[in-house]
Design an enzyme around this catalytic site. Structure first.
Site, mmCIF file in Angstrom:
data_model
loop_
_atom_site.group_PDB
_atom_site.id
_atom_site.type_symbol
_atom_site.label_atom_id
_atom_site.label_comp_id
_atom_site.label_asym_id
_atom_site.label_seq_id
_atom_site.Cartn_x
_atom_site.Cartn_y
_atom_site.Cartn_z
ATOM 1 N N CYS A 18 0.851 -1.192 0.000
ATOM 2 C CA CYS A 18 0.000 0.000 0.000
ATOM 3 C C CYS A 18 0.882 1.235 0.000
ATOM 4 O O CYS A 18 2.098 1.139 0.059
ATOM 5 C CB CYS A 18 -0.833 0.050 1.280
ATOM 6 S SG CYS A 18 -1.911 -1.357 1.504
ATOM 7 N N CYS A 257 12.984 -3.756 2.767
ATOM 8 C CA CYS A 257 12.532 -4.636 1.677
ATOM 9 C C CYS A 257 13.288 -4.322 0.391
ATOM 10 O O CYS A 257 13.152 -3.239 -0.171
ATOM 11 C CB CYS A 257 11.036 -4.422 1.445
ATOM 12 S SG CYS A 257 10.425 -5.251 -0.034
ATOM 13 N N TYR A 263 11.012 -3.692 -7.875
ATOM 14 C CA TYR A 263 9.750 -3.575 -8.592
ATOM 15 C C TYR A 263 8.794 -2.530 -8.047
ATOM 16 O O TYR A 263 8.223 -1.752 -8.802
ATOM 17 C CB TYR A 263 9.045 -4.942 -8.604
ATOM 18 C CG TYR A 263 7.626 -4.871 -9.099
ATOM 19 C CD1 TYR A 263 7.350 -4.577 -10.437
ATOM 20 C CD2 TYR A 263 6.551 -5.061 -8.247
ATOM 21 C CE1 TYR A 263 6.040 -4.492 -10.893
ATOM 22 C CE2 TYR A 263 5.244 -4.981 -8.704
ATOM 23 C CZ TYR A 263 4.997 -4.695 -10.023
ATOM 24 O OH TYR A 263 3.708 -4.604 -10.472
ATOM 25 N N SER A 304 9.053 -1.418 -15.333
ATOM 26 C CA SER A 304 10.114 -1.658 -14.354
ATOM 27 C C SER A 304 11.309 -2.433 -14.904
ATOM 28 O O SER A 304 12.370 -2.432 -14.293
ATOM 29 C CB SER A 304 9.550 -2.344 -13.105
ATOM 30 O OG SER A 304 8.424 -3.120 -13.421
ATOM 31 N N ASP A 366 13.379 -8.287 -17.466
ATOM 32 C CA ASP A 366 12.198 -7.947 -16.661
ATOM 33 C C ASP A 366 12.611 -7.871 -15.193
ATOM 34 O O ASP A 366 13.674 -8.357 -14.814
ATOM 35 C CB ASP A 366 11.074 -8.969 -16.859
ATOM 36 C CG ASP A 366 9.706 -8.374 -16.489
ATOM 37 O OD1 ASP A 366 9.654 -7.205 -16.047
ATOM 38 O OD2 ASP A 366 8.695 -9.075 -16.646
ATOM 39 N N ASP A 367 11.724 -7.260 -14.384
ATOM 40 C CA ASP A 367 12.105 -7.054 -12.986
ATOM 41 C C ASP A 367 12.064 -8.349 -12.191
ATOM 42 O O ASP A 367 12.950 -8.610 -11.385
ATOM 43 C CB ASP A 367 11.207 -5.984 -12.339
ATOM 44 C CG ASP A 367 9.749 -6.350 -12.408
ATOM 45 O OD1 ASP A 367 9.264 -7.033 -11.512
ATOM 46 O OD2 ASP A 367 9.096 -5.974 -13.390
ATOM 47 N N CYS A 403 5.885 -13.509 0.820
ATOM 48 C CA CYS A 403 6.191 -12.361 1.676
ATOM 49 C C CYS A 403 5.111 -12.253 2.738
ATOM 50 O O CYS A 403 3.924 -12.316 2.424
ATOM 51 C CB CYS A 403 6.220 -11.080 0.849
ATOM 52 S SG CYS A 403 6.403 -9.609 1.885
HETATM 53 P P1 AMP Z 1 4.026 -13.099 -12.844
HETATM 54 O O1 AMP Z 1 3.259 -13.076 -14.101
HETATM 55 O O2 AMP Z 1 3.205 -13.641 -11.701
HETATM 56 O O3 AMP Z 1 5.353 -13.760 -12.936
HETATM 57 O O4 AMP Z 1 4.264 -11.561 -12.451
HETATM 58 C C1 AMP Z 1 5.494 -10.978 -12.608
HETATM 59 C C2 AMP Z 1 5.326 -9.530 -12.881
HETATM 60 O O5 AMP Z 1 4.384 -8.938 -11.975
HETATM 61 C C3 AMP Z 1 6.622 -8.827 -12.668
HETATM 62 O O6 AMP Z 1 7.296 -8.667 -13.882
HETATM 63 C C4 AMP Z 1 6.230 -7.506 -12.068
HETATM 64 O O7 AMP Z 1 6.042 -6.558 -13.088
HETATM 65 C C5 AMP Z 1 4.941 -7.796 -11.380
HETATM 66 N N1 AMP Z 1 5.107 -8.106 -9.954
HETATM 67 C C6 AMP Z 1 6.154 -8.646 -9.330
HETATM 68 N N2 AMP Z 1 5.895 -8.820 -8.021
HETATM 69 C C7 AMP Z 1 4.667 -8.376 -7.806
HETATM 70 C C8 AMP Z 1 3.846 -8.296 -6.654
HETATM 71 N N3 AMP Z 1 4.244 -8.721 -5.481
HETATM 72 N N4 AMP Z 1 2.628 -7.752 -6.809
HETATM 73 C C9 AMP Z 1 2.228 -7.325 -7.997
HETATM 74 N N5 AMP Z 1 2.952 -7.388 -9.116
HETATM 75 C C10 AMP Z 1 4.159 -7.924 -9.034
HETATM 76 FE FE1 SF4 Z 2 10.286 -7.445 0.524
HETATM 77 FE FE2 SF4 Z 2 8.594 -9.216 1.465
HETATM 78 FE FE3 SF4 Z 2 10.544 -9.993 -0.141
HETATM 79 FE FE4 SF4 Z 2 11.119 -9.195 2.333
HETATM 80 S S1 SF4 Z 2 9.913 -11.018 1.776
HETATM 81 S S2 SF4 Z 2 12.176 -8.613 0.427
HETATM 82 S S3 SF4 Z 2 9.600 -7.579 2.645
HETATM 83 S S4 SF4 Z 2 8.856 -8.656 -0.693
#
Ligand code: AMP
Ligand code: SF4
Length: 477
Positions: A18, A257, A263, A304, A366-367, A403
């Site tokens: 948030c 974090c 990201y 990102s 990608d991130d 997390c």
């Molecule tokens: P996925 O398709 O589940 O592998 O999502 C990966 C992509 O979602 C990444 O390239 C980020 O742009 C985005 N992303 C990564 N972590 C998060 C997260 N915790 N919440 C929302 N979007 C995320």
């Molecule tokens: Fe950040 Fe959560 Fe990953 Fe720790 S576990 S690095 S707080 S996303």
């Protein structure tokens, strides 16, 4: 729902990633400034938005589901009068329909003490919070860990007469990740958990007054300068007398974090003195050292992945190209509630440019890979568009653990890298090669060290960052 029966509710609905914002504005337009601040922080949560304002005598709140611009109109902003305000935007939980009951800020009353609170993070000891409230005879409806925190602060403030003391007392009870803002008794308070897991920065307004925000991009928009991070365990009070800083609880081992840099945060933000954009460029540079590839072009997955692609290009000498177009008018795909919708969402969000990529060997940066949907869909789209080879490079290590500190990274069963090794993941994604940045490389990048190929360093485990979603070493129980 009484405190005792709320235990299950709190535990089942952790708050997700948030943004919080707070302002003490002597010019008296605190709600409008908060509205601008929240717009700058909208990337951190699109499910609900809210603003609470304290005019010294009473606290008013307006919150609802939707984007900041959907929840607030000229009319309702004008009605929110006061010098101190806090605001919040909330991230959607995966697979859940959002509820306005979970929207922040929470305004609570215990005796004659009225408190409004907004929270970024997750409290990991909901049972203890509930026990405390039961023992304190606070039998109110409670929907989230954040609301429980608001009641604890209000109760402790009512006992001591001091909001700072009330917050400090609550800090002895709360565990987990919290960057919180509170308004009470005509002042603004900002405080951060002893590990400093979630970011929080304060700054001075040009016309007098103060602002605090989860990210510095929220402070830039209201013209704040003389920025100062809220330290781990600190409580900052901001009012007409200025800024007062107290140590609410002793700082613990620093665990900021690191995923914020990878990201979540906006590239123009600076967290704990480190620039997010430069960190991402450095991650790409590190990755080019650790996992080079033979290719014609380097592409970044917008937004990102782009700084990382620039870094990869700088070190590898492979030209950077703008080969994936992003539709700016969609939310982040991750928040879509079902797998099918998420895949469709990726197609709506990203579109490859055939004139740039046809026949080319591509490095695609990608991130992160979480569930793997984005990468799988993207590789397929790039191949359909005529790419000769697709070499995926990810600017963080494999996400293997959930997390528990306020970011929705999905359950272990859904995390691609928790279930497949790199070669299996490469095959499933359909890429020609796949590589992730090492933990040491990631830490070096964020700390601003030059590229290194030494992934054996032990710096990564003792360096003030949380890396639990990569290595399972959780800083807080
Ligand atoms: P996925 O398709 O589940 O592998 O999502 C990966 C992509 O979602 C990444 O390239 C980020 O742009 C985005 N992303 C990564 N972590 C998060 C997260 N915790 N919440 C929302 N979007 C995320
Ligand atoms: Fe950040 Fe959560 Fe990953 Fe720790 S576990 S690095 S707080 S996303």
């Amino acid at each position: 729902m009484t405190a005792s029966s709320s235990q299950r509710i709190i535990a089942d609905h952790p708050e997700e990633e948030c943004a919080v914002f707070g302002i003490y504005d002597t010019a008296g337009d605190a709600a409008r400034m908060t509205y601008f601040g929240l717009q700058a922080l909208q990337h951190r949560g699109q499910e609900s938005a809210g603003i609470a304002v304290d005019d010294g005598a009473s606290i008013q709140v307006k919150k609802d589901l939707g984007l900041v611009t959907e929840v607030f109109s000229e009319q309702n902003l004008t009605r929110l009068e006061g010098v101190a305000a806090i605001g919040h935007c909330r991230y959607s939980t995966s697979g859940e329909v959002g509820s306005v009951q979970s929207a922040h800020p929470f305004v609570v009353q215990v005796g004659s003490t009225r408190v409004a609170l907004a929270h970024n993070g997750t409290l990991t000891n909901p049972g203890e919070l509930v026990d405390y409230l039961e023992n304190a005879h606070v039998h109110e409806e409670i929907h989230t860990d954040s609301e429980a925190a608001a009641y604890i602060i209000a109760h402790e403030t009512e006992k001591s007469g001091s909001v700072t003391a009330g917050i400090a007392a609550a800090m002895q009870i709360m565990r987990g990740a919290y960057a919180m803002v509170v308004i009470a008794q005509g002042a603004l308070y900002a405080f951060r958990d002893p590990h400093g897991i979630r970011p929080l920065t304060a700054g001075k307004l040009p016309g007098g007054g103060w602002a605090v925000a989860s990210e510095t991009c929220g402070l830039d928009i209201v013209g704040a300068d003389e920025l100062r991070d809220v330290g781990p365990g600190e409580v900052i009070r901001l009012n007409k007398e200025g800024m007062t800083v107290t140590q609410g609880t002793a700082p613990a081992h620093r665990s900021t974090c690191i995923f914020e840099y990878v990201y979540f945060a906006r590239p123009d933000s600076v967290i704990d003195g480190r620039t997010v954009y430069q960190s991402r460029v450095s991650m790409g540079r590190m990755l080019a050292h650790e996992a080079p590839a033979q290719a014609d072009l380097v592409l970044g997955v917008p937004d990102s992945g782009v700084p990382g692609a620039l870094g990869f290009s700088q070190v590898s000498g492979i030209p950077f190209a703008d080969g994936i177009v992003k539709n700016r008018y969609t939310h982040r795909t991750f928040i879509e509630p079902t797998q099918a919708l998420r895949r469709q969402g990726i197609r709506i969000k990203l579109n490859p440019l055939p004139s740039v990529i046809a026949g080319k060997r591509l490095v695609v940066v990608d991130d992160s890979i979480v569930r793997g949907n984005t990468a799988k869909e993207l590789v397929q789209m790039l191949r359909d568009t005529g790419a000769a080879e697709v070499h995926l490079r990810i600017i963080c290590p494999e996400v293997k653990w959930p997390c528990f500190y306020g970011i929705d990274t999905a359950a272990r069963g859904q995390l691609l890298s928790a279930n497949m090794d790199v070669e299996e993941a490469r095959a499933w994604l359909g890429a020609d090669s796949l590589a992730f940045l090492s933990e040491a490389g990631l830490i070096d990048a964020v700390r601003g060290y030059g590229p290194t190929v030494d992934a054996t360093t032990d710096r990564c485990t003792h360096d003030g960052f949380c890396l639990a979603c990569f290595n399972g070493e959780y800083p807080v129980r």
